[in-house]
Design a protein around this motif. Structure first.
Motif, PDB file in Angstrom:
ATOM      1  N   LEU A 561       0.794  -1.231   0.000  1.00 55.37           N
ATOM      2  CA  LEU A 561       0.000   0.000   0.000  1.00 55.37           C
ATOM      3  C   LEU A 561       0.825   1.278   0.000  1.00 55.37           C
ATOM      4  N   ILE A 562       2.147   1.174   0.086  1.00 54.11           N
ATOM      5  CA  ILE A 562       2.971   2.382   0.160  1.00 54.11           C
ATOM      6  C   ILE A 562       2.693   3.279  -1.045  1.00 54.11           C
ATOM      7  N   GLY A 563       2.435   4.558  -0.760  1.00 47.60           N
ATOM      8  CA  GLY A 563       2.119   5.518  -1.818  1.00 47.60           C
ATOM      9  C   GLY A 563       0.638   5.744  -2.016  1.00 47.60           C
ATOM     10  N   THR A 564      -0.201   4.881  -1.426  1.00 48.47           N
ATOM     11  CA  THR A 564      -1.645   5.078  -1.505  1.00 48.47           C
ATOM     12  C   THR A 564      -2.015   6.340  -0.729  1.00 48.47           C
ATOM     13  N   THR A 565      -2.815   7.215  -1.341  1.00 45.68           N
ATOM     14  CA  THR A 565      -3.069   8.540  -0.762  1.00 45.68           C
ATOM     15  C   THR A 565      -4.555   8.856  -0.747  1.00 45.68           C
ATOM     16  N   ALA A 566      -4.992   9.542   0.317  1.00 43.67           N
ATOM     17  CA  ALA A 566      -6.378  10.022   0.442  1.00 43.67           C
ATOM     18  C   ALA A 566      -6.352  11.483   0.856  1.00 43.67           C
ATOM     19  N   ILE A 567      -7.463  12.171   0.599  1.00 41.27           N
ATOM     20  CA  ILE A 567      -7.594  13.559   1.048  1.00 41.27           C
ATOM     21  C   ILE A 567      -8.693  13.621   2.097  1.00 41.27           C
ATOM     22  N   VAL A 568      -8.436  14.337   3.171  1.00 39.82           N
ATOM     23  CA  VAL A 568      -9.390  14.435   4.279  1.00 39.82           C
ATOM     24  C   VAL A 568     -10.468  15.461   3.932  1.00 39.82           C
ATOM     25  N   THR A 569     -11.729  15.119   4.205  1.00 43.77           N
ATOM     26  CA  THR A 569     -12.845  16.052   4.033  1.00 43.77           C
ATOM     27  C   THR A 569     -13.500  16.312   5.381  1.00 43.77           C
ATOM     28  N   ASP A 570     -14.414  17.254   5.405  1.00 48.28           N
ATOM     29  CA  ASP A 570     -15.151  17.549   6.650  1.00 48.28           C
ATOM     30  C   ASP A 570     -15.859  16.312   7.175  1.00 48.28           C
ATOM     31  N   HIS A 571     -16.353  15.478   6.251  1.00 45.18           N
ATOM     32  CA  HIS A 571     -17.119  14.295   6.647  1.00 45.18           C
ATOM     33  C   HIS A 571     -16.254  13.221   7.293  1.00 45.18           C
ATOM     34  N   ASP A 572     -14.917  13.314   7.118  1.00 48.78           N
ATOM     35  CA  ASP A 572     -14.019  12.298   7.690  1.00 48.78           C
ATOM     36  C   ASP A 572     -13.628  12.611   9.128  1.00 48.78           C
ATOM     37  N   LEU A 573     -13.847  13.836   9.550  1.00 47.24           N
ATOM     38  CA  LEU A 573     -13.403  14.257  10.874  1.00 47.24           C
ATOM     39  C   LEU A 573     -14.483  14.022  11.914  1.00 47.24           C
ATOM     40  N   PRO A 574     -14.066  13.758  13.163  1.00 47.75           N
ATOM     41  CA  PRO A 574     -12.702  13.701  13.702  1.00 47.75           C
ATOM     42  C   PRO A 574     -12.040  12.352  13.397  1.00 47.75           C
ATOM     43  N   LEU A 575     -10.720  12.322  13.450  1.00 49.84           N
ATOM     44  CA  LEU A 575      -9.967  11.081  13.268  1.00 49.84           C
ATOM     45  C   LEU A 575      -8.559  11.245  13.810  1.00 49.84           C
ATOM     46  N   LEU A 576      -7.908  10.128  14.053  1.00 48.85           N
ATOM     47  CA  LEU A 576      -6.470  10.063  14.302  1.00 48.85           C
ATOM     48  C   LEU A 576      -5.881   9.101  13.272  1.00 48.85           C
ATOM     49  N   TYR A 577      -4.592   9.215  13.013  1.00 48.74           N
ATOM     50  CA  TYR A 577      -3.968   8.320  12.041  1.00 48.74           C
ATOM     51  C   TYR A 577      -2.672   7.748  12.615  1.00 48.74           C
ATOM     52  N   GLN A 578      -2.319   6.563  12.145  1.00 46.57           N
ATOM     53  CA  GLN A 578      -1.190   5.842  12.739  1.00 46.57           C
ATOM     54  C   GLN A 578       0.160   6.322  12.204  1.00 46.57           C
ATOM     55  N   SER A 579       1.230   5.804  12.827  1.00 44.66           N
ATOM     56  CA  SER A 579       2.586   6.278  12.534  1.00 44.66           C
ATOM     57  C   SER A 579       3.087   5.849  11.164  1.00 44.66           C
ATOM     58  N   HIS A 580       2.460   4.878  10.530  1.00 45.19           N
ATOM     59  CA  HIS A 580       2.891   4.406   9.209  1.00 45.19           C
ATOM     60  C   HIS A 580       2.325   5.266   8.081  1.00 45.19           C
ATOM     61  N   ILE A 581       1.758   6.421   8.452  1.00 39.60           N
ATOM     62  CA  ILE A 581       1.126   7.305   7.464  1.00 39.60           C
ATOM     63  C   ILE A 581       1.721   8.706   7.568  1.00 39.60           C
ATOM     64  N   TYR A 582       1.994   9.316   6.414  1.00 35.75           N
ATOM     65  CA  TYR A 582       2.363  10.725   6.371  1.00 35.75           C
ATOM     66  C   TYR A 582       1.093  11.575   6.369  1.00 35.75           C
ATOM     67  N   LYS A 583       1.153  12.736   7.028  1.00 39.84           N
ATOM     68  CA  LYS A 583       0.163  13.784   6.807  1.00 39.84           C
ATOM     69  C   LYS A 583       0.862  14.882   6.024  1.00 39.84           C
ATOM     70  N   ILE A 584       0.317  15.199   4.849  1.00 33.97           N
ATOM     71  CA  ILE A 584       0.904  16.223   3.979  1.00 33.97           C
ATOM     72  C   ILE A 584      -0.068  17.395   3.913  1.00 33.97           C
ATOM     73  N   ARG A 585       0.373  18.555   4.345  1.00 36.59           N
ATOM     74  CA  ARG A 585      -0.491  19.740   4.347  1.00 36.59           C
ATOM     75  C   ARG A 585       0.092  20.810   3.420  1.00 36.59           C
ATOM     76  N   VAL A 586      -0.701  21.266   2.490  1.00 40.91           N
ATOM     77  CA  VAL A 586      -0.303  22.368   1.615  1.00 40.91           C
ATOM     78  C   VAL A 586      -0.497  23.677   2.373  1.00 40.91           C
ATOM     79  N   LEU A 587       0.567  24.472   2.504  1.00 41.96           N
ATOM     80  CA  LEU A 587       0.521  25.727   3.260  1.00 41.96           C
ATOM     81  C   LEU A 587       0.313  26.941   2.356  1.00 41.96           C
TER      82      LEU A 587
END
Length: 678
Positions: A561-587
């Motif tokens: 699954l490495i490289g598999t990517t999702a985008i968070v929406t309002d409907h997905d929150l709240p959530l926590l994510y595990q250490s095997h996942i990057y969080k990428i935020r566009v600033l």
């Protein structure tokens, strides 16, 4: 007489019309014959029950068989035509006595085949019509594999090296008749036999002895190796039982004078490796530079040895240095090593040491299935073949020197050890033999060149320099701006972080999703995460993780699954994510839109880079900090860019609404409250 294989009949050739035909066709299934012999002996042989003892007796008879094939006057001795099994056994023992006179150091004074006469006759009947000098397989090597299950050797870090991998490495090293050759961890002697066979095929068999030596610390294996090589070269073989990692002065005391520094032209080996194997005490370890801890100067990027000895240095690392010291200046080495040695940052000092002391000739990465001999035995450890040349005194590597790289994806058998019709090794050898590091020739993953001076980040893995990816990016350069992901991070346009582990006791304590790698698919976070956590566990980490709409979650560790990517929406929150996942935020969305980034990270050329940059670390693969090395193709066409952003945004919002509607419907049907609303 004909022998039957599992899938087809083998051909035969009559050597003498007055004799039974000897089967010499290369298709003879010698392994099936040995399996039949092993099963018979296990059930019927009297006096021997252990596989090692049974194999020793079989090897005695194999010596008799091959000796009779080489000496016409003894052919009649190897026959099962006698109705009386005792007479057959008597003949074999008479023949074995002659063999022992020729090879006194192989059997160390043993003068008798100690199997019962019925078992001896059975073996003779199975082998008498097979010409072992003509079959394409390696009889001793095959017998060893059949009798000694690989799981028995696995705990010691020893696994059978498949014949096609041995042949490839030997061919890459091109042994010569004048070479003094060594395997310091020779096991059953397969590398030494392959080297001898290669030399004899090129120069012809004659009376001049070959300078081939072996060492193994296991008494039984050193016997097998000595017998194996002696049969091939038809003379006494120099294979000793000893520890290859002792101080060199010890070998002089033990009359192993040939085992000294700067003594060998060629070393071929597959040393033991594994985290549980202890190399020795500090006195033994202190003779090896690579047994010490090393420190990296971040400013100069130079490694230096410290005064502290590692508690448990990896045995394969120590063996690598021992091989380097055993080689003459200008000598070559072909060695099988775990791939993680040359991609894991904690081993970067090893690559640095190698690059400073050797000229790398070839790097061939082997498929994961290579050492899987069956569905239950063998190992999935990813390995590679490395060929290098020891630098001479004051010699430096020419800046134009190019290293041959190849990434084999097929090895002739699957993960269960069953044969398949795909084997990349012959193509790799063919590409290597062309020896054209420069020019207009088209290269692919089965053979290409990289300047040794261009090896970066301590990585010595073929897929990291995949020319097919470079070609794809070059094709895109006219229509796209090629930007390194790490440049976006360093300029503050993008921020990247990783998650946390909540612990298994938190699983199932509530309905707030704890997103794991398997919960990410098709740009979405699954509606029903496999594990839910309580508000208490969520509140402990929510501020630290700070997940917001339009953050991207990408799998960084795992298997497929490495490289598999999702985008968070309002409907997905709240959530926590595990250490095997990057969080990428566009600033800075003016520089890079998150919906565009999602599409770019998912496109084929970036996914190929992700697969090329994922390396094995311990038991799982990881992308690690190499995410920063990804080259992102940003469309130069603003209309195309806007269209992609709108298409992705439309798709994501539509899917999010559908997921939310289905989730609420499951709650409503039984009147359950929405506990995720905080």
């Amino acid at each position: 007489m004909q022998l039957e294989t599992n899938t087809r009949k083998t051909k035969s050739k009559i050597l003498n019309s007055t004799q039974m035909p000897l089967i010499i066709d290369s298709e003879v299934d010698i392994r099936s014959i040995f399996k039949d012999i092993r099963n018979y002996l296990a059930g019927m042989a009297t006096g021997h029950t252990r596989d090692e003892a049974l194999l020793t007796e079989l090897i005695k008879i194999l010596f008799c068989k091959i000796f009779s094939e080489r000496n016409a006057k003894f052919k009649s001795y190897f026959s099962s035509k006698n109705e009386n099994a005792a007479q057959t056994a008597k003949q074999i023992n008479e023949l074995f006595a002659v063999v022992c006179k020729k090879f006194p150091d192989v059997f160390l004074g043993v003068q008798k085949v100690s199997l019962d006469s019925t078992s001896t006759q059975y073996i003779v009947s199975k082998l008498e019509n097979v010409d072992l000098l003509k079959v394409s397989r390696d009889p001793i090597g095959d017998a060893f594999e059949i009798f000694i299950n690989s799981s028995l050797r696995g705990a010691e870090g020893q696994f059978f090296t498949p014949k096609n991998a041995i042949d490839l490495l030997v061919s890459l090293c091109s042994p010569k008749k004048s070479d003094k050759i060594l395997d310091p961890a020779c096991g059953s002697g397969s590398f030494l036999v392959a080297a001898a066979k290669s030399i004899m095929e090129k120069s012809g068999v004659n009376q001049e002895p070959l300078s081939i030596y072996g060492v193994d610390k296991d008494t039984f294996l050193s016997f097998i190796g000595r017998a194996h090589l002696s049969l091939m070269i038809d003379s006494e073989a120099q294979v000793a039982c000893n520890n290859s990692l002792l101080n060199f002065d010890r070998y002089k005391v033990e009359k192993l004078n040939w085992f000294q520094e700067n003594s060998f032209d060629l070393i071929l080996t597959n040393p033991p490796y594994g985290s549980d194997i202890v190399v020795g005490d500090d006195q033994l370890k202190s003779q090896f530079d690579l047994a010490f801890k090393w420190s990296l100067n971040k400013e100069t990027q130079e490694w230096s040895r410290t005064s502290s000895i590692q508690k448990n240095p990896a045995p394969q690392v120590i063996f690598l240095e021992r091989c380097l010291k055993l080689l003459k200046p200008g000598g070559r080495c072909g060695v099988v090593l775990p791939e993680s040695m040359f991609c894991n940052p904690s081993y970067s000092f090893v690559t640095n040491y190698l690059l400073k002391n050797t000229k790398i000739i070839a790097v061939v990465n082997f498929p994961e299935n290579l050492f899987k001999t069956s569905g239950k035995t063998g190992t999935h450890t990813k390995t590679m073949g490395l060929v290098f040349e020891k630098l001479r005194k004051n010699e430096e590597v020419d800046g134009e020197h190019s290293v041959f790289f190849a990434d084999a994806r097929w090895c002739g058998h699957d993960s269960r050890g069953l044969p398949i019709p795909y084997d990349d090794f012959p193509v790799i050898l063919e590409n290597f033999n062309r020896r054209q590091p420069r020019g207009k020739q088209k290269f692919d993953h089965l053979g290409f060149y990289v300047k040794q001076s261009n090896i970066k980040n301590g990585v010595l893995i073929a897929k990291y320099y995949d020319p097919e990816i470079e070609e794809s990016l070059a094709d895109l350069s006219k229509t796209h701006e090629l930007v390194r992901f790490g440049d976006f991070v360093s300029k503050g346009f993008v921020k990247i972080s990783t998650g946390d582990e909540v612990g298994k006791l938190a699983y199932g304590t509530g309905n707030i999703p704890f997103v794991r790698t398997s919960d990410i698919s098709n740009w979405e976070i699954k509606t029903d995460a496999k594990q839910g956590i309580s508000e208490e566990h969520y509140s402990r980490l929510s501020k630290k993780q700070d997940v917001k709409p339009y953050d991207l979650l990408m799998v960084r560790d795992g298997t497929y699954l490495i490289g598999t990517t999702a985008i968070v929406t309002d409907h997905d929150l709240p959530l926590l994510y595990q250490s095997h996942i990057y969080k990428i935020r566009v600033l800075d969305e003016k520089k890079l839109n998150p919906f565009l980034l999602l599409a770019i990270l998912s496109c084929s050329v970036v996914q190929k880079q992700i697969q090329a940059y994922r390396f094995t670390q311990d038991i799982i693969d990881t992308l690690g900090n190499r995410i920063n090395d990804l080259i992102l193709p940003i469309p130069k066409d603003e209309k195309l860019k806007s269209k992609v952003i709108n298409d992705v945004k439309t798709a994501i919002h539509a899917r999010a609404k559908a997921r939310e509607a289905s989730r609420l419907a499951r709650l409503e049907v039984i009147g359950e409250e929405d506990s995720r609303s905080i």
